[in-house]
Design a protein around this motif. Structure first.
Motif, PDB file in Angstrom:
ATOM      1  N   ASN A   8      37.419  29.986  44.962  1.00  0.00           N
ATOM      2  CA  ASN A   8      37.574  30.180  46.400  1.00  0.00           C
ATOM      3  C   ASN A   8      37.653  31.669  46.731  1.00  0.00           C
ATOM      4  N   GLN A   9      37.711  31.974  48.009  1.00  0.00           N
ATOM      5  CA  GLN A   9      37.649  33.373  48.460  1.00  0.00           C
ATOM      6  C   GLN A   9      38.806  34.211  47.912  1.00  0.00           C
ATOM      7  N   MET A  10      40.005  33.665  47.931  1.00  0.00           N
ATOM      8  CA  MET A  10      41.168  34.421  47.439  1.00  0.00           C
ATOM      9  C   MET A  10      41.062  34.666  45.933  1.00  0.00           C
ATOM     10  N   GLU A  11      40.639  33.663  45.193  1.00  0.00           N
ATOM     11  CA  GLU A  11      40.462  33.827  43.755  1.00  0.00           C
ATOM     12  C   GLU A  11      39.382  34.865  43.457  1.00  0.00           C
ATOM     13  N   LEU A  12      38.327  34.861  44.245  1.00  0.00           N
ATOM     14  CA  LEU A  12      37.261  35.848  44.082  1.00  0.00           C
ATOM     15  C   LEU A  12      37.782  37.265  44.309  1.00  0.00           C
ATOM     16  N   GLN A  13      38.576  37.446  45.346  1.00  0.00           N
ATOM     17  CA  GLN A  13      39.158  38.762  45.617  1.00  0.00           C
ATOM     18  C   GLN A  13      40.080  39.191  44.476  1.00  0.00           C
ATOM     19  N   LEU A  61      39.905  38.198  41.330  1.00  0.00           N
ATOM     20  CA  LEU A  61      39.065  38.510  40.170  1.00  0.00           C
ATOM     21  C   LEU A  61      38.450  39.898  40.313  1.00  0.00           C
ATOM     22  N   ARG A  62      37.946  40.219  41.489  1.00  0.00           N
ATOM     23  CA  ARG A  62      37.358  41.545  41.717  1.00  0.00           C
ATOM     24  C   ARG A  62      38.385  42.644  41.471  1.00  0.00           C
ATOM     25  N   LEU A 107      41.141  42.464  39.573  1.00  0.00           N
ATOM     26  CA  LEU A 107      41.465  42.520  38.149  1.00  0.00           C
ATOM     27  C   LEU A 107      40.340  43.149  37.329  1.00  0.00           C
ATOM     28  N   ILE A 108      39.101  42.804  37.656  1.00  0.00           N
ATOM     29  CA  ILE A 108      37.950  43.375  36.944  1.00  0.00           C
ATOM     30  C   ILE A 108      37.896  44.877  37.159  1.00  0.00           C
ATOM     31  N   GLY A 109      38.104  45.300  38.408  1.00  0.00           N
ATOM     32  CA  GLY A 109      38.112  46.731  38.709  1.00  0.00           C
ATOM     33  C   GLY A 109      39.241  47.460  37.996  1.00  0.00           C
ATOM     34  N   SER A 110      40.399  46.836  37.940  1.00  0.00           N
ATOM     35  CA  SER A 110      41.545  47.454  37.263  1.00  0.00           C
ATOM     36  C   SER A 110      41.282  47.624  35.771  1.00  0.00           C
ATOM     37  N   HIS A 111      40.662  46.629  35.153  1.00  0.00           N
ATOM     38  CA  HIS A 111      40.359  46.729  33.727  1.00  0.00           C
ATOM     39  C   HIS A 111      39.253  47.766  33.465  1.00  0.00           C
ATOM     40  N   ALA A 112      38.300  47.871  34.370  1.00  0.00           N
ATOM     41  CA  ALA A 112      37.259  48.896  34.223  1.00  0.00           C
ATOM     42  C   ALA A 112      37.884  50.289  34.315  1.00  0.00           C
ATOM     43  N   LYS A 125      35.744  38.704  29.940  1.00  0.00           N
ATOM     44  CA  LYS A 125      36.242  37.335  30.076  1.00  0.00           C
ATOM     45  C   LYS A 125      36.454  36.998  31.553  1.00  0.00           C
ATOM     46  N   LEU A 126      37.027  37.932  32.305  1.00  0.00           N
ATOM     47  CA  LEU A 126      37.223  37.697  33.735  1.00  0.00           C
ATOM     48  C   LEU A 126      35.894  37.529  34.452  1.00  0.00           C
ATOM     49  N   MET A 127      34.903  38.316  34.061  1.00  0.00           N
ATOM     50  CA  MET A 127      33.586  38.225  34.691  1.00  0.00           C
ATOM     51  C   MET A 127      32.920  36.884  34.405  1.00  0.00           C
ATOM     52  N   SER A 128      33.268  36.270  33.281  1.00  0.00           N
ATOM     53  CA  SER A 128      32.678  34.972  32.954  1.00  0.00           C
ATOM     54  C   SER A 128      33.084  33.898  33.967  1.00  0.00           C
ATOM     55  N   PHE A 129      34.194  34.102  34.664  1.00  0.00           N
ATOM     56  CA  PHE A 129      34.611  33.143  35.681  1.00  0.00           C
ATOM     57  C   PHE A 129      33.748  33.219  36.933  1.00  0.00           C
TER      58      PHE A 129
END
Length: 60
Positions: free
Chosen positions: A4-9, A11-12, A14-19, A54-58
């Motif tokens: 859903n939209q909140m989960e997508l935000q 994930l984005r 978390l992905i940015g933080s790990h990058a 792994k996060l991007m795989s979602f």
């Protein structure tokens, strides 16, 4: 799996933080003279890459 939209935000974020963590840890590793500390930073950077992937795989 549908994200859903909140989960997508989340994930984005978390992905940015790990990058960002990967970039910082690689920078710190380049600055180190001590081989053990350099290796520690490099391992942390690789861990951030693995988690980001792994996060991007979602998203697929």
């Amino acid at each position: 799996m549908t994200v859903n939209q909140m989960e997508l935000q989340n994930l984005r974020h978390l992905i940015g933080s790990h990058a960002n963590a990967e970039k910082k840890l690689r920078f710190y590793a380049q600055q180190c003279q001590d081989a053990q500390i350099k290796q520690m930073f490099e391992q942390g950077a690789q861990s951030a890459v693995n988690t980001r992937n792994k996060l991007m795989s979602f998203l697929t």
